[in-house]
Design a protein around this motif. Sequence first.
Motif, PDB file in Angstrom:
ATOM      1  N   GLU A  70       1.983   0.484  12.094  1.00 42.14           N
ATOM      2  CA  GLU A  70       2.049  -0.628  11.147  1.00 42.14           C
ATOM      3  C   GLU A  70       1.081  -0.320  10.006  1.00 42.14           C
ATOM      4  OE1 GLU A  70       1.988  -5.179  11.445  1.00 42.14           O
ATOM      5  OE2 GLU A  70       1.447  -4.454  13.455  1.00 42.14           O
ATOM      6  N   PRO A  71       1.469  -0.586   8.751  1.00 44.47           N
ATOM      7  CA  PRO A  71       0.571  -0.254   7.634  1.00 44.47           C
ATOM      8  C   PRO A  71      -0.795  -0.914   7.740  1.00 44.47           C
ATOM      9  CG  PRO A  71       2.757  -0.791   6.795  1.00 44.47           C
ATOM     10  CD  PRO A  71       2.778  -1.067   8.277  1.00 44.47           C
ATOM     11  N   LEU A 110     -10.202   2.055   6.280  1.00 40.13           N
ATOM     12  CA  LEU A 110      -9.210   3.020   5.849  1.00 40.13           C
ATOM     13  C   LEU A 110      -7.975   2.739   6.697  1.00 40.13           C
ATOM     14  CD1 LEU A 110      -9.255   5.548   4.057  1.00 40.13           C
ATOM     15  CD2 LEU A 110      -9.855   6.860   6.051  1.00 40.13           C
ATOM     16  N   LEU A 111      -6.828   2.637   6.042  1.00 38.15           N
ATOM     17  CA  LEU A 111      -5.608   2.409   6.807  1.00 38.15           C
ATOM     18  C   LEU A 111      -5.126   3.755   7.348  1.00 38.15           C
ATOM     19  CD1 LEU A 111      -3.937   0.180   4.076  1.00 38.15           C
ATOM     20  CD2 LEU A 111      -5.068  -0.628   6.163  1.00 38.15           C
ATOM     21  N   VAL A 146      -2.181   4.721   7.492  1.00 35.20           N
ATOM     22  CA  VAL A 146      -1.144   5.248   6.590  1.00 35.20           C
ATOM     23  C   VAL A 146      -1.741   5.959   5.372  1.00 35.20           C
ATOM     24  CG1 VAL A 146       0.716   3.667   7.254  1.00 35.20           C
ATOM     25  CG2 VAL A 146      -0.906   2.960   5.476  1.00 35.20           C
ATOM     26  N   GLN A 147      -2.976   5.577   4.990  1.00 34.85           N
ATOM     27  CA  GLN A 147      -3.602   6.231   3.830  1.00 34.85           C
ATOM     28  C   GLN A 147      -3.924   7.695   4.112  1.00 34.85           C
ATOM     29  OE1 GLN A 147      -6.778   3.058   3.350  1.00 34.85           O
ATOM     30  NE2 GLN A 147      -6.752   3.835   1.276  1.00 34.85           N
ATOM     31  N   VAL A 148      -4.119   8.040   5.371  1.00 31.50           N
ATOM     32  CA  VAL A 148      -4.541   9.407   5.672  1.00 31.50           C
ATOM     33  C   VAL A 148      -3.407  10.248   6.240  1.00 31.50           C
ATOM     34  CG1 VAL A 148      -6.987   8.905   5.880  1.00 31.50           C
ATOM     35  CG2 VAL A 148      -5.533   8.658   7.885  1.00 31.50           C
ATOM     36  N   ASP A 149      -2.172   9.777   6.032  1.00 32.93           N
ATOM     37  CA  ASP A 149      -0.997  10.567   6.417  1.00 32.93           C
ATOM     38  C   ASP A 149      -1.140  11.958   5.791  1.00 32.93           C
ATOM     39  OD1 ASP A 149       1.523  11.332   7.250  1.00 32.93           O
ATOM     40  OD2 ASP A 149       2.532  10.397   5.533  1.00 32.93           O
TER      41      ASP A 149
END
Lengths: 268, 154
Positions: free
Chosen positions: B17-18, B61-62, B64-67
Amino acid sequence: MIPAKFDYIKASSVSEAIGLLDKHGDEAKLLSGGHSLIPAMKLRLSRPEILIDISGISGMNSITEDGNEIVIGANCTHAAICNSDLINSDLNILAQTAKCIGDIQVRNRGTIGGSLAHADPAADYPAVVLACDANIVVEGKNGSRTIAATDFFLGIFTTSIAEDEIITTIRFPKVANGNYQKFFQSASRFAVVGVAVVKEGSGVKVGVTGVAGTPYRATAVENAYSGNSDAASHAIEGVEDELMSDHFADTTYRAHLAKVYVKKALEA
Amino acid sequence: MQISLKINGKTHSHDVEPRISLAQYLRETLSLTGTHIGCDTSGCGACTVHVDGAATKACTLLAVQVDGCEIKTIEGMANGNEMHPIQEAFKENHGLQCGFCTPGMVMTAADILKNNPNPTEEEIRHGLEGNFCRCTGYHNIVKSIQHAAETLNS
Ligand SMILES: Cc1cc2nc3c(=O)[nH]c(=O)nc-3n(C[C@H](O)[C@H](O)[C@H](O)COP(=O)(O)OP(=O)(O)OC[C@H]3O[C@@H](n4cnc5c(N)ncnc54)[C@H](O)[C@@H]3O)c2cc1C
Ligand code: FES
Ligand code: FES
């Protein structure tokens, strides 16, 4: 704490980000380092439905020289600014300022564009962009425009960026003689008072953050300046009715600190 | 949303989940519970991990940000049974008491020493501005980092 639900989109270009902002209006928010927005979303102070992550847009994190100016991409982190040779040599006041933001981890992630757009009244960069007469370049669906730092901050968390606009770069003139003096809030490391001074010829430009709801140019100090620090007594002239007050510093103490820190910066 | 990232050298792919933070993802999805969550509000540094080599607070930090990024957590510091010199220095110098802050302290120490292999005591103390310890009073943490610097430079 988990923020309310939202959709997440990674924008790959400035025009894609602008298109998404235009389409989703105030339901959408840009995300850069996330070090102001994510804490605000956890506290439900901000509840965007869509986050547009601009951190991966190529070309938005460069630091370059353009004649007598230094052009800084909005996505440059505080750490990148601290470590840039160009900034350390030709815009040292900005490197000094970036070094005193938060802590190592915050500096590794937070960006100059995010900080300016967020316009926290206790943020550090506002004093410096004001004292340097920097220009903030924004791009929106109607093209790009340049906002002078003195026209940029409108109030607490409020700037003159339009809803469909994104900061792309910040343009600073090179500064040979400038310094930033900060009284740290001991827990958060934000500025209780922050003063940036740029000296040019026999004149001086003074930017002040943390004192009033809107960061300001202390023009009364600039006008009274005659080569020494006596003009510091004018530090809060014009903002007497807008002084901030909190459990770290009431208005009387803040007014005192403003004078002390203007004096320090004039003498440095 | 589908993400794929390299954590301690191993690639992981998950649908997340984002709104899930990297710290939660590490702890709850991957059971990498070495990354602690102290304040969950970016104040204490217990959740510090490295994102592409830079110390970062994983609670802010999410995931998804570090994908696509490379993450290193405290679990990735030791080499098999051999502790990392910073971990060894914390052990030798009594750099921890309850140990709650220690993973974050070690990860931040690694960032300090990467950028400044010979820090002064003052530089170490400034470097730890984002990491709280409720037990040690910091002296032995600073001493541990000084000793780790000596080992890493020798
Ligand atoms: C523990 C801690 C300590 C801190 N201490 C300090 C301190 O001492 N001094 C200080 O000045 N700051 C401090 N900060 C704030 C920090 O500097 C943030 O990084 C910064 O304010 C926001 O940058 P960001 O990239 O993280 O922005 P984000 O959180 O991603 O975004 C902030 C806002 O700006 C908008 N935005 C982001 N980029 C753009 C853009 N290019 N164009 C238009 N809008 C944009 C977003 O939509 C959002 O509204 C601290 C933060 C933390 C967590
Ligand atoms: S848990 Fe992330 S800083 Fe405290
Ligand atoms: S050892 Fe207990 S918090 Fe640091």
